[in-house]
Design a protein around this motif. Structure first.
Motif, short mmCIF file in Angstrom:
data_model
loop_
_atom_site.label_atom_id
_atom_site.label_comp_id
_atom_site.label_asym_id
_atom_site.label_seq_id
_atom_site.Cartn_x
_atom_site.Cartn_y
_atom_site.Cartn_z
N SER A 165 0.79 -1.23 0.00
CA SER A 165 0.00 0.00 0.00
C SER A 165 0.82 1.28 0.00
CB SER A 165 -0.93 -0.01 1.23
OG SER A 165 -1.79 -1.13 1.21
N VAL A 166 2.14 1.18 0.04
CA VAL A 166 3.00 2.36 0.15
C VAL A 166 2.83 3.26 -1.08
CG1 VAL A 166 5.39 3.16 0.14
CG2 VAL A 166 4.69 1.32 1.69
N LYS A 167 2.62 4.56 -0.83
CA LYS A 167 2.42 5.52 -1.93
C LYS A 167 3.29 6.77 -1.81
CE LYS A 167 -2.36 4.19 -3.00
NZ LYS A 167 -2.46 3.09 -2.02
N VAL A 168 4.16 6.82 -0.80
CA VAL A 168 5.07 7.96 -0.65
C VAL A 168 6.49 7.43 -0.46
CG1 VAL A 168 3.25 9.36 0.42
CG2 VAL A 168 4.88 8.12 1.87
N PRO A 169 7.50 8.27 -0.65
CA PRO A 169 8.88 7.80 -0.45
C PRO A 169 9.08 7.19 0.94
CG PRO A 169 8.88 9.91 -1.56
CD PRO A 169 7.46 9.65 -1.16
#
Length: 243
Positions: A165-169
């Motif tokens: 689900s990671v969507k940012v650095p």
């Protein structure tokens, strides 16, 4: 979680320079005076009053020219600092009961509310979590409206769905010996994060154990070197994505 590495370690000398305030509905350690950049720290079992975590907050505030917040996510419950070196206190600590009181489901609304409060006030927000705080940072990273980047050292309580689900650095600080960031989870990160399209960084610490970045023995050359390297990694990562 059933490892003593969550309750053992070393207390660091130094006097924190910040103050105590409120963030959303949570008591919070606050340091720094930036009006643009904020860093949210999600602490480990020892909580928001631990000297080590406040000293880390002071360092991030100074080096990043940011305002740094360490909220209390445990309803005022803090672990006595002597637990770090007292086997009797360690033995008396009931991890399962503690985790039941501070489950992901129970604490996520508070973590989210704190991030939302920061996003409403600052132009950019980053989050860094240690041990228990790892899952919180992963969950924040699933929503770009909450944070712009996250870092986590020896993260705990996260799973493969969080990685998906990671969507940012994201920066991962990984000691060689870590029962929470298992070889299986590390491999899954290697396979999955490149497919997300986000910038990501994995920093490996050979010869170090879970807890070294926030409770390491900094009176030894190796212990201090590991802590400082981990701390500097977070600073350099956030310099790129926070500012």
């Amino acid at each position: 979680m059933a490892c003593d590495d969550c309750t053992t370690g070393f207390a660091w000398d130094g006097k924190p320079s910040g103050t105590e305030a409120m963030l959303a509905s949570n008591n919070t350690y606050l340091v720094g005076d930036s009006e643009e950049y904020a860093v949210l720290i999600v602490a480990d079992f020892f909580g928001w009053t631990m000297n080590n975590i406040r000293l880390l907050a002071d360092h991030y505030a100074k080096t990043l020219n940011a305002t740094v917040y360490v909220p209390d996510f445990y309803d005022g419950e803090v672990m006595h600092p002597d637990t770090l070196s007292d086997p009797e206190r360690q033995k008396a600590f009931d991890r399962e009961a503690w985790l039941a009181r501070n489950s992901r489901e129970k604490r996520w609304p508070e973590v989210k509310a704190c991030a939302q409060a920061l996003k409403a006030q600052y132009s950019r927000v980053a989050a860094v979590g240690y041990c228990w705080g790892g899952w919180a940072c992963f969950q924040l990273a699933a929503d770009p409206s909450l944070v712009d980047a996250i870092a986590t050292a020896h993260p705990g309580l996260f799973d493969k769905n969080d990685v998906d689900s990671v969507k940012v650095p994201i920066q991962l600080i990984a000691p060689e010996d870590d029962f929470t960031f298992t070889p299986e989870l590390k491999q899954y990160c290697f396979e999955t994060l490149p497919k997300t399209g986000v910038q990501w960084e994995y920093v490996y610490f050979a010869g170090y154990r879970h807890g070294f970045a926030s409770r390491g023995e900094i009176d030894t050359v190796k212990g201090r070197a590991g802590m400082e390297r981990a701390r500097n990694c977070v600073v350099h990562f956030f310099e790129e994505f926070l500012q």
